[in-house]
Design a protein around this motif. Structure first.
Motif, PDB file in Angstrom:
ATOM      1  N   GLN A   1      32.786  31.143  39.425  1.00 38.60           N
ATOM      2  CA  GLN A   1      33.397  30.906  37.989  1.00 38.60           C
ATOM      3  C   GLN A   1      34.100  31.863  37.777  1.00 38.60           C
ATOM      4  O   GLN A   1      33.682  33.204  38.067  1.00 38.60           O
ATOM      5  CB  GLN A   1      32.392  30.247  37.064  1.00 38.60           C
ATOM      6  CG  GLN A   1      31.526  29.140  37.353  1.00 38.60           C
ATOM      7  CD  GLN A   1      32.337  27.783  37.535  1.00 38.60           C
ATOM      8  OE1 GLN A   1      33.470  27.549  36.843  1.00 38.60           O
ATOM      9  NE2 GLN A   1      32.007  27.132  38.693  1.00 38.60           N
ATOM     10  N   ALA A   2      35.062  32.104  36.630  1.00 33.67           N
ATOM     11  CA  ALA A   2      35.954  32.898  36.360  1.00 33.67           C
ATOM     12  C   ALA A   2      35.246  34.094  35.662  1.00 33.67           C
ATOM     13  O   ALA A   2      34.126  33.408  34.569  1.00 33.67           O
ATOM     14  CB  ALA A   2      37.095  32.374  35.530  1.00 33.67           C
ATOM     15  N   GLN A   3      35.137  35.137  35.976  1.00 29.51           N
ATOM     16  CA  GLN A   3      34.498  36.428  35.098  1.00 29.51           C
ATOM     17  C   GLN A   3      35.463  37.141  34.333  1.00 29.51           C
ATOM     18  O   GLN A   3      36.383  37.540  34.641  1.00 29.51           O
ATOM     19  CB  GLN A   3      33.787  37.141  36.317  1.00 29.51           C
ATOM     20  CG  GLN A   3      32.856  36.443  37.322  1.00 29.51           C
ATOM     21  CD  GLN A   3      31.724  35.704  36.476  1.00 29.51           C
ATOM     22  OE1 GLN A   3      31.028  36.432  36.131  1.00 29.51           O
ATOM     23  NE2 GLN A   3      31.703  34.618  36.735  1.00 29.51           N
ATOM     24  N   THR A   4      34.832  37.327  33.173  1.00 31.12           N
ATOM     25  CA  THR A   4      35.362  38.296  32.161  1.00 31.12           C
ATOM     26  C   THR A   4      35.137  39.813  32.408  1.00 31.12           C
ATOM     27  O   THR A   4      35.832  40.575  31.861  1.00 31.12           O
ATOM     28  CB  THR A   4      35.226  37.841  30.753  1.00 31.12           C
ATOM     29  OG1 THR A   4      33.549  37.946  30.709  1.00 31.12           O
ATOM     30  CG2 THR A   4      35.451  36.301  30.309  1.00 31.12           C
TER      31      THR A   4
ATOM     32  N   LEU B   1      39.518  39.390  37.905  1.00 32.40           N
ATOM     33  CA  LEU B   1      38.956  38.730  36.518  1.00 32.40           C
ATOM     34  C   LEU B   1      39.861  37.420  36.052  1.00 32.40           C
ATOM     35  O   LEU B   1      40.781  37.306  36.267  1.00 32.40           O
ATOM     36  CB  LEU B   1      39.354  40.006  35.429  1.00 32.40           C
ATOM     37  CG  LEU B   1      38.618  41.186  35.692  1.00 32.40           C
ATOM     38  CD1 LEU B   1      39.192  42.156  34.526  1.00 32.40           C
ATOM     39  CD2 LEU B   1      37.237  40.846  35.422  1.00 32.40           C
ATOM     40  N   ASP B   2      39.090  36.662  35.276  1.00 32.27           N
ATOM     41  CA  ASP B   2      39.636  35.333  34.723  1.00 32.27           C
ATOM     42  C   ASP B   2      40.210  34.501  35.683  1.00 32.27           C
ATOM     43  O   ASP B   2      41.007  33.738  35.444  1.00 32.27           O
ATOM     44  CB  ASP B   2      40.536  35.813  33.561  1.00 32.27           C
ATOM     45  CG  ASP B   2      40.109  36.588  32.660  1.00 32.27           C
ATOM     46  OD1 ASP B   2      39.081  36.465  32.283  1.00 32.27           O
ATOM     47  OD2 ASP B   2      40.605  37.397  31.984  1.00 32.27           O
ATOM     48  N   LYS B   3      39.860  34.472  36.928  1.00 37.50           N
ATOM     49  CA  LYS B   3      39.972  33.504  37.981  1.00 37.50           C
ATOM     50  C   LYS B   3      38.709  32.903  38.796  1.00 37.50           C
ATOM     51  O   LYS B   3      38.060  33.823  39.312  1.00 37.50           O
ATOM     52  CB  LYS B   3      41.080  34.386  38.902  1.00 37.50           C
ATOM     53  CG  LYS B   3      41.671  33.414  39.885  1.00 37.50           C
ATOM     54  CD  LYS B   3      42.665  34.407  40.747  1.00 37.50           C
ATOM     55  CE  LYS B   3      43.435  33.438  41.855  1.00 37.50           C
ATOM     56  NZ  LYS B   3      44.064  34.468  42.535  1.00 37.50           N
ATOM     57  N   GLN B   4      38.999  31.746  39.006  1.00 34.06           N
ATOM     58  CA  GLN B   4      38.033  31.131  39.913  1.00 34.06           C
ATOM     59  C   GLN B   4      38.205  31.509  41.275  1.00 34.06           C
ATOM     60  O   GLN B   4      39.391  31.579  41.648  1.00 34.06           O
ATOM     61  CB  GLN B   4      38.010  29.847  39.755  1.00 34.06           C
ATOM     62  CG  GLN B   4      37.339  29.051  38.475  1.00 34.06           C
ATOM     63  CD  GLN B   4      37.001  27.638  38.643  1.00 34.06           C
ATOM     64  OE1 GLN B   4      37.798  26.972  39.448  1.00 34.06           O
ATOM     65  NE2 GLN B   4      36.409  27.265  37.568  1.00 34.06           N
TER      66      GLN B   4
END
Length: 274
Positions: A73-76, A21-24
């Motif tokens: 892309q970073a996913q939430t 999560l929250d990381k490319q």
């Protein structure tokens, strides 16, 4: 094993992303031209806002390779059961030898224009991230020592007598070696764990059921206290006898004196038993 068509081999055959999560997260693709002609390629996806492809088109010379990086892309939020529904399409077409990547146009990949377009379809999968050994070594600031009960290291058939010279096993996380294991000498274990200075007087815990090193001193101290209590008891008894004799000479003594003497006897008896 690579996914392939008549013009290109695409490796890996599916895009795998270690999901966080929250990381490319990036996944490289290797395009291999297995023909003797120049091939142009174009990468498409069903989720263009979610992924970034660099380069998304280009040229691969004959019998050569080209690398493409697909970045998610970073996913939430994580997808249900880490199942990916996104798909990618790699299109390839034969072009003239004099053309470069800047000369590639979308019209080259339109089948309506009479072009022979080869396609490789790929799906996206998510996997749990795994921390490599090299990452663990980089995060370590220095050598770490881990104390493991010796009872847990007796799987190789060593007896308790063979391990009596060391009650714990010392493992060096930096070197990956074990000191004091059942398969090696254990005599150095106590030296490595021996404190210095005033701390040397403290007892060393040697595992469940083991005796502490200062047990004889403790027994001697308790014996001395018991002897002292006995001496005090004798003195009080002697003084009590003297008082009793004096009271007898004077014709008796009060009830309060008897109670006090009895209470002192009970207290002294309790101390001696303790």
């Amino acid at each position: 094993m690579a996914a392939s068509c008549d013009l290109l081999d695409v490796d890996p055959p599916e895009l795998q992303f270690p999901f966080e999560l929250d990381k490319q997260i990036s996944c490289p693709l290797k395009m291999t031209n297995k023909t003797d002609t120049t091939v142009a390629f174009k990468v498409k996806t069903t989720s263009p806002k979610k992924y970034c492809v660099r380069p998304n088109n280009g040229v691969v010379p004959p019998r050569s390779t080209c690398q493409v990086v697909v970045t998610m892309q970073a996913q939430t939020a994580a997808p249900p059961d880490l199942q990916g529904k996104d798909k990618f399409l790699v299109q390839s077409v034969v072009i003239g030898d004099g053309l470069a990547a800047k000369d590639v146009t979308p019209q080259m990949f339109m089948k309506e224009e009479g072009n022979v377009v080869e396609e490789v379809r790929m799906r996206v999968t998510y996997v749990m991230p795994h921390e490599s050994h090299s990452e663990i070594a980089e995060e370590s600031d220095g050598p770490q020592q881990i104390l493991v009960p010796m009872q847990q290291t007796m799987d190789n058939g060593g007896s308790a007598s063979e391990l009596s010279s060391g009650s714990v096993s010392l493992i060096s996380a930096e070197l990956g070696t074990e000191v004091g294991s059942p398969t090696g000498p254990v005599g150095r274990t106590e030296e490595l764990l021996m404190p210095t200075g005033r701390a040397a007087e403290t007892r060393i815990y040697a595992g469940p059921g083991a005796r502490s090193l200062d047990l004889p001193a403790l027994i001697a101290k308790l014996t001395e206290e018991k002897d002292s209590a006995l001496e005090q008891n004798k003195k009080l008894r002697y003084e009590l006898e003297q008082v009793t004799r004096e009271a007898s000479k004077q014709g008796g003594f009060s009830l309060l004196f008897v109670l006090v003497a009895g209470l002192l006897s009970i207290i002294l008896g309790y101390l001696v038993k303790k």
